[in-house]
Scaffold this active site. Structure first.
Site, PDB file in Angstrom:
ATOM      1  CD  GLU B  32      -2.549  -1.494   2.472  1.00 34.00           C
ATOM      2  OE1 GLU B  32      -2.184  -0.624   3.628  1.00 34.00           O
ATOM      3  OE2 GLU B  32      -3.204  -2.459   2.577  1.00 34.00           O
ATOM      4  CD  GLU B  63      -4.109  -4.143   5.095  1.00 30.61           C
ATOM      5  OE1 GLU B  63      -5.408  -4.649   4.893  1.00 30.61           O
ATOM      6  OE2 GLU B  63      -3.799  -2.957   5.233  1.00 30.61           O
ATOM      7  CD  GLN B  85       0.428   2.538   5.100  1.00 29.16           C
ATOM      8  OE1 GLN B  85      -0.844   2.656   5.453  1.00 29.16           O
ATOM      9  NE2 GLN B  85       0.992   2.988   3.569  1.00 29.16           N
ATOM     10  CG  PHE B  86       1.375   0.979  10.652  1.00 31.00           C
ATOM     11  CD1 PHE B  86       2.194   1.778  11.715  1.00 31.00           C
ATOM     12  CD2 PHE B  86       1.146   1.696   9.514  1.00 31.00           C
ATOM     13  CE1 PHE B  86       2.162   3.021  11.574  1.00 31.00           C
ATOM     14  CE2 PHE B  86       1.241   3.215   9.415  1.00 31.00           C
ATOM     15  CZ  PHE B  86       1.846   3.727  10.383  1.00 31.00           C
ATOM     16  CG  ASP B  88      -0.088  -2.184  14.480  1.00 31.46           C
ATOM     17  OD1 ASP B  88      -0.428  -2.269  15.719  1.00 31.46           O
ATOM     18  OD2 ASP B  88       0.918  -1.742  14.407  1.00 31.46           O
ATOM     19  CG  PHE B  89      -2.407  -2.129   9.118  1.00 27.69           C
ATOM     20  CD1 PHE B  89      -2.932  -1.933  10.129  1.00 27.69           C
ATOM     21  CD2 PHE B  89      -2.041  -1.340   8.115  1.00 27.69           C
ATOM     22  CE1 PHE B  89      -3.076  -0.415  10.511  1.00 27.69           C
ATOM     23  CE2 PHE B  89      -1.794   0.131   8.314  1.00 27.69           C
ATOM     24  CZ  PHE B  89      -2.200   0.593   9.761  1.00 27.69           C
ATOM     25  CG  HIS B 132      -1.374   2.708  13.568  1.00 25.50           C
ATOM     26  ND1 HIS B 132      -2.696   2.833  14.092  1.00 25.50           N
ATOM     27  CD2 HIS B 132      -1.645   2.995  12.161  1.00 25.50           C
ATOM     28  CE1 HIS B 132      -3.536   3.198  12.994  1.00 25.50           C
ATOM     29  NE2 HIS B 132      -2.726   3.019  11.826  1.00 25.50           N
TER      30      HIS B 132
END
Lengths: 336, 331
Positions: B32, B63, B85-86, B88-89, B132
């Protein structure tokens, strides 16, 4: 016996001419062999010769055979847990399939995968998937890879009606659409996601309608009509091969057996199953068509069933004589 | 003597990806906002200008789709580098990673391989709060078939990423947001830091400190502090969490007789437990002069408030404190 109208014969006149008698006979033979494989699989389970679970696609043979025959050498296949038929129609060796089902070292996955995970990477059969919708995002990667490698391959990914309600389905169809990927998304709608009927799980008439939301063409066909499936998947594959992108094909079919070995089928009536068996059986329908157009005789039709049983007898004998995996090799294959 | 070239951790990663893409057209990037935007942390900045949108692929916010795209491409001859991207995702990619990427090879009897790398920045310290700032590496450590890599320096970031891309297995490559701007010597060569090679980054005789990612940096700072008091820490960075090379850790504990494990992820069920168990079950057990201790994130989501966030995870002071206690026998 199901009577076919002249309309049907008329509709398929050109296709029957194009395919020719040998291909048509082979398709019917494949349907018989798949059914014989699965009937034997069930029997082996009942005899206590098989340790794991299985998901039978008896009644859905037309979808598998129609779709696989519409694809070309070098194309990719990803399919789902009810996948014996797809795998066999893709050209898998019944001996090695049965050996895998029986957990033997000679099986396609050396007895590590079983019924739900049969793959034959050498023939670009990238495997059945035990996770509903699990193969759909992978198809996007295969499509992307085909596009980046600039080959003329197409990826056929087969999933059930239940998979169309997973988030992965939506992500994948959108990505396939925005990148114009060479994928045929084939939703094999057998009308029940385990016990959940499609009428309760969807508030739309056809699952193929969802294609519009991603800017893809969507088509629904009679999944128990092998030539209808063949025709729709051929068109979708040709479109993909021309670089015009993916298509969502919905094949409406019906599963005769329970979801898996534990299913008591409390969610549907015996009459309903019988209704499908008596009126829409894909093998009976295709047999009748080929009889009516004179491609096969009654004797040949009967021989096909016998031949299927013989193929499966041999597969069982091969599997029973095959060695079990060696426990000393248990760690094999985790890492490359 | 010429000055050694310095790069930041982010630049080192970018140089590695550029070099791999120059030499192997099977390598591509997907994630992303990695194209014109350059990635949320700028790691892929400018690569789209060099390689075009066909090889630096911006995706929708999908994701599971990114992970699946990597798997399918890897299965069919490509070598994708995905970016989440993080970290967490990555929770949204778990099915594809855990049930597909990790298992395909084994389920298919060893007849397929999934040579993909999924990069993702973990960790707290940016005020990004609970969704995040996660450190989820141990989730992946628990999955057979995956490899887990966590570089702590620019040098290792470049060499480990190269080794990960050249590896034929799915690799979860965990970066740290606070490390992106840290600088260090990075040669221009296309060098490899082999996977599964634990490194002793500072030698010392009083206490073995096994740390991961940014905690290596903090442990080294703590070692500087304690050296002034005559306490010598031996700091060890596993670099690859799975498969783990534990021999240098066990050797070190045999020498120091004491061990402290430091990571940012929460202590309960964290990677530290594995290290402690390996030490306790090894020949180093007979050499122990103190209990083996862990210093890790509190068992809470990362808070937003700067001070709360700071106190949620180990810092230099807390490492100094804990190490001093262990060496002095004040436990």
């Amino acid at each position: 016996m199901i009577q076919l109208s002249q309309d049907v014969i008329q509709r398929y006149h050109d296709l029957i001419e194009t395919l020719g008698p040998e291909a048509l006979k082979m398709m019917l033979q494949e349907m018989h062999t798949i059914r014989a494989f699965e009937e034997r699989a069930e029997q082996l389970y009942m005899q206590g010769k098989v340790h794991g679970t299985m998901h039978l696609s008896i009644g859905q043979e037309a979808t598998a055979v129609g779709a696989a025959n519409a694809m070309q050498e070098g194309d990719y296949l990803l399919n789902h847990h009810r996948g014996h038929g797809h795998c066999m129609a893709w050209g898998a060796d019944p001996n090695r399939m049965m050996a895998e089902f029986m957990g033997k070292e000679t099986g396609y996955c050396r007895g590590r995968g079983g019924s739900m995970h049969i793959a034959d990477v050498e023939s670009n059969n990238l495997g059945a998937n035990g996770i509903v919708a699990g193969g759909i995002p992978i198809a996007v990667g295969v499509g992307l890879s085909i596009k980046m490698r600039r080959t003329s391959q197409v990826c056929l990914v087969i999933f059930g009606d239940g998979a169309a309600n997973e988030g992965a389905f939506h992500e994948a169809l959108n990505m396939a659409s925005i990148w114009t990927l060479p994928i045929v998304f084939l939703c094999e709608n057998n009308q029940y996601a385990m016990s959940m009927p499609v009428e309760k799980a969807f508030n739309i008439e056809k699952i193929s309608q969802r294609a519009a939301a991603y800017g893809l063409p969507g088509v629904t066909v009679d999944g128990n009509d092998v030539l209808a499936v063949y025709s729709a998947v051929s068109q979708a594959a040709a479109r993909a091969r021309r670089g015009e992108g993916a298509t969502l094909v919905e094949a409406k079919t019906y599963r005769y057996k329970g979801h898996s070995k534990s299913d008591k089928q409390a969610y549907r009536s015996r009459e309903e199953v019988r209704y499908w068996q008596e009126n829409f059986d894909p093998i009976m329908r295709f047999t009748n068509l080929l009889l009516m157009v004179g491609v096969i005789t009654e004797t040949e039709a009967a021989q096909m069933r016998e031949r299927a049983v013989a193929i499966i007898d041999e597969a069982v004998a091969f599997s029973e004589a095959s060695p079990a995996p060696n426990v000393a090799d248990i760690m094999d294959g985790v890492y490359a | 003597m010429p000055e050694l070239r310095e790069l930041t951790y982010a630049e080192a990663l970018r140089e590695c990806m550029r070099q791999l893409m120059e030499e192997d057209e099977r390598v591509f990037l997907i994630g992303e906002d990695i194209g014109v935007y350059g990635g949320a942390f700028g790691v892929t900045a400018g690569l789209i200008d060099l390689f075009g949108a066909e090889r630096v692929i911006d995706t929708p916010i999908s994701e599971a789709g990114i992970a699946g795209a990597c798997i399918g491409a890897a299965l069919t001859g490509m070598r994708p580098i995905g970016e989440i991207q993080f970290m967490d995702f990555v929770t949204l990619s778990m099915e594809q990673l855990v049930l597909q990427a990790a298992k395909v090879r084994f389920m298919f009897g060893g007849k397929a391989s999934v040579p993909m790398v999924l990069r993702m920045p973990g960790g707290s310290g940016t005020g990004a709060a609970a969704q995040h700032s996660e450190s989820l590496e141990n989730w992946f450590v628990h999955v057979p078939g995956l490899k887990v890599v966590m570089p702590s320096t620019p040098y290792d970031a470049k060499g480990l990423l190269r080794a990960s891309v050249l590896d034929n297995n799915p690799v979860i490559f965990v970066e740290h947001k606070l490390l992106y701007k840290t600088k260090g010597h990075v040669p221009e060569d296309r060098y490899i830091v082999p996977l599964s090679q634990t490194k002793v980054v500072r030698e010392g005789k009083h206490l073995t400190v096994v740390a991961t990612s940014i905690m290596v940096v903090r442990a080294l700072q703590a070692a500087e502090e304690l050296a002034k008091e005559g306490i010598e820490l031996e700091v060890i960075d596993p670099r690859t969490l799975k498969p783990l090379d534990d021999a240098p850790i066990i050797e070190s504990v045999k020498k120091t007789g004491r061990a402290l494990v430091v990571h940012e992820a929460v202590e309960m069920g964290g990677f530290g437990g594995e290290i402690v168990a390996r030490i306790a079950a090894s020949e180093a057990f007979d050499y122990l002069e103190a209990p083996i201790r862990r210093l890790a994130g509190l068992d809470i989501p990362i808070p937003y408030n700067r001070e709360l966030e700071y106190h949620a995870v180990p810092q230099v002071e807390s490492i100094v404190r804990e190490a001093r206690k262990l060496v002095r026998g004040e436990y």
